[in-house]
Design an enzyme around this catalytic site. Structure first.
Site, short mmCIF file in Angstrom:
data_model
loop_
_atom_site.label_atom_id
_atom_site.label_comp_id
_atom_site.label_asym_id
_atom_site.label_seq_id
_atom_site.Cartn_x
_atom_site.Cartn_y
_atom_site.Cartn_z
N SER A 1 43.68 -2.33 79.09
CA SER A 1 42.45 -1.64 78.70
C SER A 1 41.88 -2.24 77.43
CB SER A 1 42.74 -0.16 78.45
OG SER A 1 43.34 0.44 79.58
N1 SAH Z 1 48.16 1.14 79.66
C1 SAH Z 1 47.82 -0.21 80.05
C2 SAH Z 1 46.74 -0.22 81.12
C3 SAH Z 1 47.28 -0.64 82.42
S1 SAH Z 1 46.13 -0.56 83.77
C4 SAH Z 1 47.39 -0.98 78.82
O1 SAH Z 1 47.92 -0.75 77.75
O2 SAH Z 1 46.59 -1.84 78.90
C5 SAH Z 1 46.67 0.89 84.60
C6 SAH Z 1 48.05 0.84 85.19
O3 SAH Z 1 48.24 2.05 85.90
C7 SAH Z 1 48.31 -0.28 86.19
O4 SAH Z 1 49.38 -1.05 85.75
C8 SAH Z 1 48.65 0.45 87.49
O5 SAH Z 1 49.65 -0.18 88.25
C9 SAH Z 1 49.15 1.78 86.96
N2 SAH Z 1 49.13 2.90 87.90
C10 SAH Z 1 48.21 3.22 88.85
N3 SAH Z 1 48.59 4.33 89.52
C11 SAH Z 1 49.77 4.73 88.98
C12 SAH Z 1 50.67 5.80 89.25
N4 SAH Z 1 50.46 6.71 90.22
N5 SAH Z 1 51.80 5.90 88.48
C13 SAH Z 1 52.06 5.01 87.51
N6 SAH Z 1 51.25 3.97 87.21
C14 SAH Z 1 50.12 3.82 87.94
#
Ligand code: SAH
Length: 211
Positions: free
Chosen positions: A60
């Site tokens: 993000s």
């Molecule tokens: N927090 C991260 C952002 C990652 S993008 C950062 O610091 O940049 C969002 C993430 O959510 C992805 O890796 C995706 O695989 C995960 N995600 C989507 N659905 C999910 C679920 N039901 N449980 C856990 N993770 C999930």
């Protein structure tokens, strides 16, 4: 420019964009965002942009990380927080600067492993990573003072609202093509208050685990 100077500039931009919580700003300043992304993209680590982290997911943008954490914290002392969607582990590392215990859950094993490797050298003993479906929350560690969700579903799963402590705050994007950031405050054992914040753009929240 060294990365500390780049983070000074990033924090100055966050202040201008409305981030005023000093604890959040110092946590953003402390975490080396370039450690969380591939070397080929590391020169762009301090731009206010989301960047690919593999498996079709993105890290993000700094502003949204700061905005979600500031909104979830609301100047409270946070004991236990849950992040849904660890991705590369960046936001979990920032959360470690504002909360005593951080639980972060990811559904894609490859990313869970990446996050573990990226977080290890930072020696953040406050962060615990879990592999699982975050739509179910993490009942074994609940209740949480704050929950931040880094992926957008059609609706915020009830399991997450239920795992908020009374007085706790959940911040999550909601929607598919049109998405909005939602704040849910748990005001009582059976009461929740919902507010809609700004439009955002996140990767989708999906059920199940990819081993
Ligand atoms: N927090 C991260 C952002 C990652 S993008 C950062 O610091 O940049 C969002 C993430 O959510 C992805 O890796 C995706 O695989 C995960 N995600 C989507 N659905 C999910 C679920 N039901 N449980 C856990 N993770 C999930």
């Amino acid at each position: 420019m060294n990365s500390e100077r780049l983070r000074d500039a990033m924090v100055a931009r966050l202040r201008k964009a409305g981030i005023s919580d000093e604890l959040v700003l110092s946590a953003m300043h402390a975490v080396p965002r370039h450690h969380f992304i591939d070397e080929a993209l590391a020169s762009r680590a301090y731009e206010d942009a989301s960047l690919p982290i593999g498996h079709g997911q993105t890290i993000s943008q700094p502003w949204i990380v700061a905005r979600m954490i500031q909104t979830a914290r609301a100047n409270r002392t946070l004991t236990r927080v849950l992040e849904v969607g660890t991705g590369c582990g960046y936001q979990a590392a920032v959360l470690a600067g504002v909360a005593q215990e951080v639980y972060s859950i990811e559904r894609i094993r490859g990313l869970h492993d990446v996050a573990r490797d990226r977080l290890r050298p930072l020696r953040l003993s406050r962060v615990r990573l879990a592999l699982g479906d975050g739509m179910l929350g993490l009942p074994s560690a609940a209740p949480f003072d704050a929950i931040v969700v880094a992926a957008a579903g059609m609706a915020i799963p009830d399991a997450l609202s239920e795992q908020l402590a009374i007085g706790g705050r959940l911040v999550a994007p909601e929607g598919t093509t049109e998405q909005r950031l939602i704040l849910i405050e748990r005001t009582g054992a059976r009461n929740w208050k919902r507010s809609e914040l700004e439009s955002v753009r996140f990767v989708p929240l999906r059920p199940g685990v990819i081993w």
